[in-house]
Design an enzyme around this catalytic site. Structure first.
Site, short mmCIF file in Angstrom:
data_model
loop_
_atom_site.label_atom_id
_atom_site.label_comp_id
_atom_site.label_asym_id
_atom_site.label_seq_id
_atom_site.Cartn_x
_atom_site.Cartn_y
_atom_site.Cartn_z
CG LEU D 77 -1.69 -1.21 1.60
CD1 LEU D 77 -2.41 -1.01 2.94
CD2 LEU D 77 -2.69 -1.52 0.50
CB CYS D 78 1.04 4.24 -2.14
SG CYS D 78 1.71 5.93 -2.04
#
Lengths: 102, 130, 134, 130, 134, 102
Positions: D77-78
């Site tokens: 997940l960024c």
């Protein structure tokens, strides 16, 4: 009754503005907000959709959204009125119902 | 005049929540009443207290919480939409066997009936979405 | 409690986004409130009513049978726009039939779907007190 | 062949996560390798363990967690996108002064460099979004 | 590490959605990886580069100045499609100038934006190894 | 090189399919997925965009998405091939890069 139609999509990408105008009856108002404000510009491939309907329908455009996108009011189609958020509220109050063309 | 607002998109990704906030604020400042702000679809994602947006940008969640506190706004997250997307208060977390909740101050979770009621009780319902 | 004319406007295709499904959930809940309810299907919204939907291979929930429950909830004013069908190469035959039993006519089974023109749809919108768009 | 996948939308609202899942699963079953699944924009919302979807529907978050476990998938997940939207692991929660976290099993939070690296290291990068 | 041709494709207007802003964040991070980077602006994406953006009244962050930093990151192949400008009544004058200093030409300041036709844009896409769309 | 273009938007609402086709060069492939599969139907206002381009470009459509939407394969424009998720994977593998027209 008289309805307010809001359009928040670019007419160069989506059919919302065109559909809203087709479904607005005489005396209705169309307010362009968010990416919908591109529909208020002169000289685009879709400008005629709006300019042909002015008169039967009242057109408004959100000034804050124009400014965010760098659109000078001088580039707006003649007859479209620029409003701010208070003007948006007034338009909602003045019309019997609001329909969002999402 | 009595307004209600429906918000159908989450924070940041679409402008819907920003426009709804600016609209609601203007309505309140102009002397109108706001019966309810109803968050549906991804709109429920406006109600998480775990967000930490960049400091040079607006804090959409906090802005709603503050507006709610200042004006006693009734801000409702749809329970079905919230369950699908992982927004929970303490009750919901317990009921669904979750070890944490993430709802932000000023929001409450309730059913879709609250949206219908807003449509019935308000003079105007305005939808902001994508 | 006053009675208002509610119009649910459906302009989006099913499955690509969840709006169609979650809109239907609102309509079903709203049916309990005894308001005057109409549904409008136009633009890509007409695709929602296509018959023969089968979602096994995409792994999503097929919610199209739920539309058939609307009649039991006294939701029987379902307007579908002719021009939207035409633009998509569809006819009424491509949509699943939706019916209700008319209590004022000895519970005769009647069609809920009424195909209307753009001008008629505009008039339906014009006459609504509350418009919910999905 | 070595694939990577970018997912730009959250669960349920857009089909992007479903299509990405079906694509990734098919690629793995057909003997391909998956270097990384990168969640950006609202895509980070796929990584919350607080979701409780209806029992008659698919559980998108769990499906990803299970696929990751079965195939040792690297699901990222960024961090910037996750901070904006309220997705946090224990470290992020602590760093940002939050009292809870909500990340689901099999996901990890990292920087955008991981997306660029996926583009460089993989034979193919496929984007699913709106 | 091998060098690949990265193409970032921007087809969406700014502010209405966050894709433009978050796309730019990817480009800035990606600049550190020393790949061959190009940016494509077409369809509504050309609006991203409009000059004179002022977001005070909408209360959002004005990220348009960030595009001007691209030159310092050696991101200087910025392709804007002529037909997309034409359809929107825009010309190059409506866009903010983006420049870089050419180290192979005594650090002369040069334009990063190159206006291309649809056919040229298609060729740029065709020649890319990794295409990221936002 | 040869590219695969994926389109996931209805051409009746959005410009993605049209733009993808304009930017696909000879020998490229276009795969319609999700709501993009409506672009594969015969007899719509936008069918000509696809049928005019068949030959220069190879067209594919996701069968699972057609089925979900109740579209019979008999309604598909001649020359478009129906694939499943494995076919999608093969198309990605076979082409040098994939571009998503979001």
């Amino acid at each position: 009754m008289s309805q307010l139609h809001t359009v928040n999509k670019s007419p160069l990408d989506r059919n919302a503005l065109e559909s809203a105008i087709q479904h607005a009856t005489k005396g209705n108002a169309v307010l362009m907000i968010e990416d919908g404000v591109y529909g208020a510009m002169q000289g685009t491939q879709k400008s005629a959709i709006v300019s042909d309907a002015i008169g039967d329908i009242s057109f408004y455009v959100m000034g804050p959204d124009l400014k965010a996108r760098g659109i000078d009011e001088a580039r707006i189609i003649d007859g479209i009125k620029v409003v701010d958020y208070s003007g948006f509220v007034e338009l909602v109050a003045k019309h019997d119902a609001t329909q969002s063309w999402l | 005049m009595k307004f209600s607002v429906m918000i159908s998109e989450g924070p940041y990704t679409h402008q819907a929540s920003d426009t709804a906030y600016n609209f609601t604020k203007a309505a309140l400042e102009n002397g109108h009443e706001c019966f309810r702000v109803f968050f549906y679809h991804d709109g429920v994602n406006n109600g998480t207290r775990l967000a930490t947006p960049p400091t040079d940008d607006r804090n959409i969640v906090n802005r709603w919480s503050e507006l709610a506190e200042a004006h006693k706004l009734d801000m409702v997250l749809c329970v079905a939409a919230a369950q699908r997307r992982g927004i929970a208060d303490a009750d919901e977390a317990r009921r669904n066997g979750k070890d944490a909740d993430n709802i932000a101050p000023g929001f409450r979770i309730s059913g879709l009936g609250q949206l219908i009621e807003a449509g019935i009780q308000s003079d105007r319902l305005v939808t902001f979405g994508d | 409690m006053s009675t208002k004319k509610f119009l649910y406007v459906n302009r989006k295709a099913p499955y690509g986004t969840i709006y169609a499904l979650e809109s239907l959930e609102v309509v079903l809940i709203g049916a309990a409130f005894e308001q005057d309810v109409s549904l409008a299907f136009l633009d890509d919204g007409v695709y929602q009513l296509a018959k023969g939907q089968s979602t096994e291979e995409v792994g999503m929930k097929n919610f199209s049978p739920t539309y058939r429950a609307l009649g039991d909830y006294d939701v029987n004013k379902i307007y579908v726009e002719q021009e939207s069908l035409d633009a998509r190469g569809l006819t009424l035959d491509d949509l699943q039939p939706l019916t209700y039993e008319d209590e004022d006519d000895d519970w005769a089974e009647k069609d809920s779907i009424k195909v209307v023109s753009t001008a008629e749809m505009a008039e339906i919108m014009e006459q609504s007190d509350v418009v919910m768009s999905f």
